[in-house]
Design an enzyme around this catalytic site. Structure first.
Site, mmCIF file in Angstrom:
data_model
loop_
_atom_site.group_PDB
_atom_site.id
_atom_site.type_symbol
_atom_site.label_atom_id
_atom_site.label_comp_id
_atom_site.label_asym_id
_atom_site.label_seq_id
_atom_site.Cartn_x
_atom_site.Cartn_y
_atom_site.Cartn_z
ATOM 1 N NE ARG A 1 47.970 19.370 -10.014
ATOM 2 C CZ ARG A 1 46.734 19.460 -10.311
ATOM 3 N NH1 ARG A 1 46.237 20.483 -11.194
ATOM 4 N NH2 ARG A 1 45.676 18.584 -10.469
ATOM 5 N NE ARG B 1 35.550 18.681 -13.468
ATOM 6 C CZ ARG B 1 36.550 19.333 -12.736
ATOM 7 N NH1 ARG B 1 36.766 20.441 -12.369
ATOM 8 N NH2 ARG B 1 37.375 18.470 -12.093
ATOM 9 N NE ARG C 1 44.640 18.295 -7.051
ATOM 10 C CZ ARG C 1 43.785 18.800 -8.033
ATOM 11 N NH1 ARG C 1 44.084 20.067 -8.548
ATOM 12 N NH2 ARG C 1 42.781 18.266 -8.888
ATOM 13 N NE ARG D 1 41.849 14.797 -11.680
ATOM 14 C CZ ARG D 1 43.161 15.573 -11.221
ATOM 15 N NH1 ARG D 1 44.025 14.800 -10.937
ATOM 16 N NH2 ARG D 1 43.056 16.761 -11.909
ATOM 17 C CE LYS E 1 40.050 23.069 -15.518
ATOM 18 N NZ LYS E 1 40.874 21.660 -15.706
#
Ligand code: AP5
Length: 224
Positions: free
Chosen positions: A127, A88, A160, A171, A13
């Site tokens: 990431r 969300r 992160r 998550r 996203k």
């Protein structure tokens, strides 16, 4: 254009949002980026949000809805926006619907990025993100030119806190139980459009652009 990007953590996203807002000349509103900026600055909101984010849980709806209401009131959002990571939950979606209806500025389209769970785990654990400008990298598929330094701003590139594998798995579970029901919410309103998020970043952008082109023409030139 008023656009929402939906999809599980790691679907791409944020990666796609940057490219699409450059084409349409609209602000990119990422609730995750706003929360992380508050955590970095040590604001009261950041302190409250951090424990939920570190665990991979959702920040309470009341906090998020207030934050988004303030962001939408800023002048740059008057002519359109792209939401990434919001809404969300169904209560967040209802609150957004009330806000945009009040202003007579309805959502044009909700694009869902579709990808398998195995792919998103690999994407998230690899990431890396710029600590200054939030530009997104991947250790294998999209590394920076100079290790540890952002190509765009020279900032330090970090992992992160919520990209550790155990947090990623939570998550994904939170997405399945709390965010996936939104798909029905937008399907029932005739707003939901699916694209595959598998393939190169450019291929995914072109799929999104093909859908968005049915609603409006780009204003900001070519994709970044
Ligand atoms: P948030 O920041 O919104 O995270 P997320 O939704 O979990 O999404 P991600 O940022 O992890 O993934 P993405 O889909 O943007 O993927 P990306 O483009 O980076 O939320 C973080 C936390 O904040 C939440 O857990 C919650 O605590 C809180 N929060 C935020 N909003 C909230 C809300 N509304 N309500 C309550 N709480 C909220 O890509 C991932 C990786 O894949 C990158 O390395 C990228 O390079 C790579 N990649 C991208 N596209 C491709 C491709 N096509 N092929 C191969 N690799 C690719």
């Amino acid at each position: 254009m008023r656009i929402i990007l939906l999809g599980p953590p790691g679907a791409g996203k944020g990666t796609q949002a940057v490219r699409l807002v450059a084409r349409w000349g609209i602000p990119h509103i990422s609730t995750g980026d706003i929360l992380r900026a508050n955590v970095r600055e040590g604001t009261a909101l950041g302190l409250e949000a951090k424990r939920f984010m570190d665990a991979g849980d959702l920040v309470p709806d009341g906090v998020i809805i207030g934050m988004v209401g303030e962001r939408l009131a800023e002048p740059d959002a008057a002519d359109g926006f792209l939401f990434d990571g919001f809404p969300r939950t169904v209560p967040q979606a209802r609150a957004l619907e009330a806000l945009v209806n009040e202003r007579d500025t309805p959502i044009d389209v909700v694009i869902r990025l579709v990808v398998d769970q195995d792919d998103v785990v690999a994407r998230l654990t690899g990431r890396r993100t710029c600590s200054e400008c939030s530009r997104i990298y991947h250790v294998q598929t999209d590394p920076p030119a100079q290790e540890g330094r952002c190509d765009a701003c020279g900032g330090a590139i970090v992992q992160r806190d919520d990209d550790r594998e155990e947090v990623v798995l939570n998550r994904l579970e939170v997405h399945r139980t709390q965010t996936a029901p939104l798909e029905d919410f937008y399907f029932e309103r005739g707003l939901l459009r699916d694209i595959s998020a598998v393939g190169s970043v450019e291929e995914v952008t072109e799929r999104a652009v093909a859908i968005l082109g049915e609603y409006d023409r780009p204003r900001g030139g070519d994709a970044a």
